[in-house]
Design an enzyme around this catalytic site. Sequence first.
Site, PDB file in Angstrom:
ATOM      1  N   VAL A  39      10.801  41.727  59.721  1.00  0.00           N
ATOM      2  CA  VAL A  39       9.219  41.131  60.084  1.00  0.00           C
ATOM      3  C   VAL A  39       9.907  39.649  60.440  1.00  0.00           C
ATOM      4  O   VAL A  39      10.314  38.607  59.915  1.00  0.00           O
ATOM      5  CB  VAL A  39       8.418  40.989  58.799  1.00  0.00           C
ATOM      6  CG1 VAL A  39       7.029  40.373  59.559  1.00  0.00           C
ATOM      7  CG2 VAL A  39       8.302  42.460  58.321  1.00  0.00           C
ATOM      8  N   LYS A  54       6.611  43.018  63.335  1.00  0.00           N
ATOM      9  CA  LYS A  54       7.395  44.001  62.649  1.00  0.00           C
ATOM     10  C   LYS A  54       8.361  44.632  63.612  1.00  0.00           C
ATOM     11  O   LYS A  54       7.509  45.361  64.456  1.00  0.00           O
ATOM     12  CB  LYS A  54       6.432  44.582  61.812  1.00  0.00           C
ATOM     13  CG  LYS A  54       7.301  45.847  60.644  1.00  0.00           C
ATOM     14  CD  LYS A  54       6.120  46.210  59.903  1.00  0.00           C
ATOM     15  CE  LYS A  54       6.551  47.166  58.603  1.00  0.00           C
ATOM     16  NZ  LYS A  54       5.739  47.757  57.902  1.00  0.00           N
ATOM     17  N   ASP A 102       0.464  53.464  48.882  1.00  0.00           N
ATOM     18  CA  ASP A 102       1.441  52.695  48.290  1.00  0.00           C
ATOM     19  C   ASP A 102       0.585  51.404  47.915  1.00  0.00           C
ATOM     20  O   ASP A 102       1.098  50.425  48.056  1.00  0.00           O
ATOM     21  CB  ASP A 102       2.519  52.250  49.150  1.00  0.00           C
ATOM     22  CG  ASP A 102       3.657  51.622  48.434  1.00  0.00           C
ATOM     23  OD1 ASP A 102       3.673  51.851  47.103  1.00  0.00           O
ATOM     24  OD2 ASP A 102       4.590  50.981  49.128  1.00  0.00           O
TER      25      ASP A 102
END
Length: 245
Positions: free
Chosen positions: A2, A17, A111
């Site tokens: 990134v 990214k 996540d």
Amino acid sequence: AVYRAEHAMLQPPTSVKTLLPEKTTDATVALFEREVRLSSQLNHPNTIAIYDYGRTDEGLFYYAMEFLDGLGLDDLVKHYGPQSAARTIFLLRQVCGSLAEAHGIGLIHRDIKPANIMLTRRGGQYDVVKVLDFGLVKATDTKDEMELTVAGSITGTPVYLAPETFNDNQAFAPASDLYALGAVGYYLLTGGPPFQGATFAELCLQHMQAPPQPPSERLGQTVDGDLEAVILQCLAKSPTDRPPD
């Protein structure tokens, strides 16, 4: 990888990214493209914004997203300790807003953890939450989606994973995000996750069988009763015992 960058004409700071060349395969590119495609559908103010994506002349896949200057909730607690009930509620409500939009269009994050929740400042407002890294996001109505993950692997961060997902990587549902959200709330209030294990197997067993110690007991002090009840409800072993949304 990134990078911090800026738009060539508009010049606001952005984050770019990219896939590391040594890790680029057809499968990783497919996952990366799916992350962009699904994440770009989300426009809640507490979800990180995706601006653009494409490939360089050399074939490097990238996407540009909102640049955030702040710290993750993991660093917030590491540096400043357990948070007050009022601040915990204020932060969790924003995460709930982000997840509600995603769940409303059939997406599951998979996540949710303190490191994927950034605390920043916007327009003079402090404590603005941004939910990051929808790279593991799952489309609930896409039958072929799981073919893009490694067969038999566990997706997500075990410390915050719902118990039903340890044995079945296709068991992810909105309720599994809510379990992770409860674990994040627990971390904010107490300074630690609800379960810890010396081994992966021990951690799995605790998630699946051990009742979480109430935050008030962990802290040794009174915690707002309604907040504690909601967090413990999110941490219920059975998905049907968690909040409906």
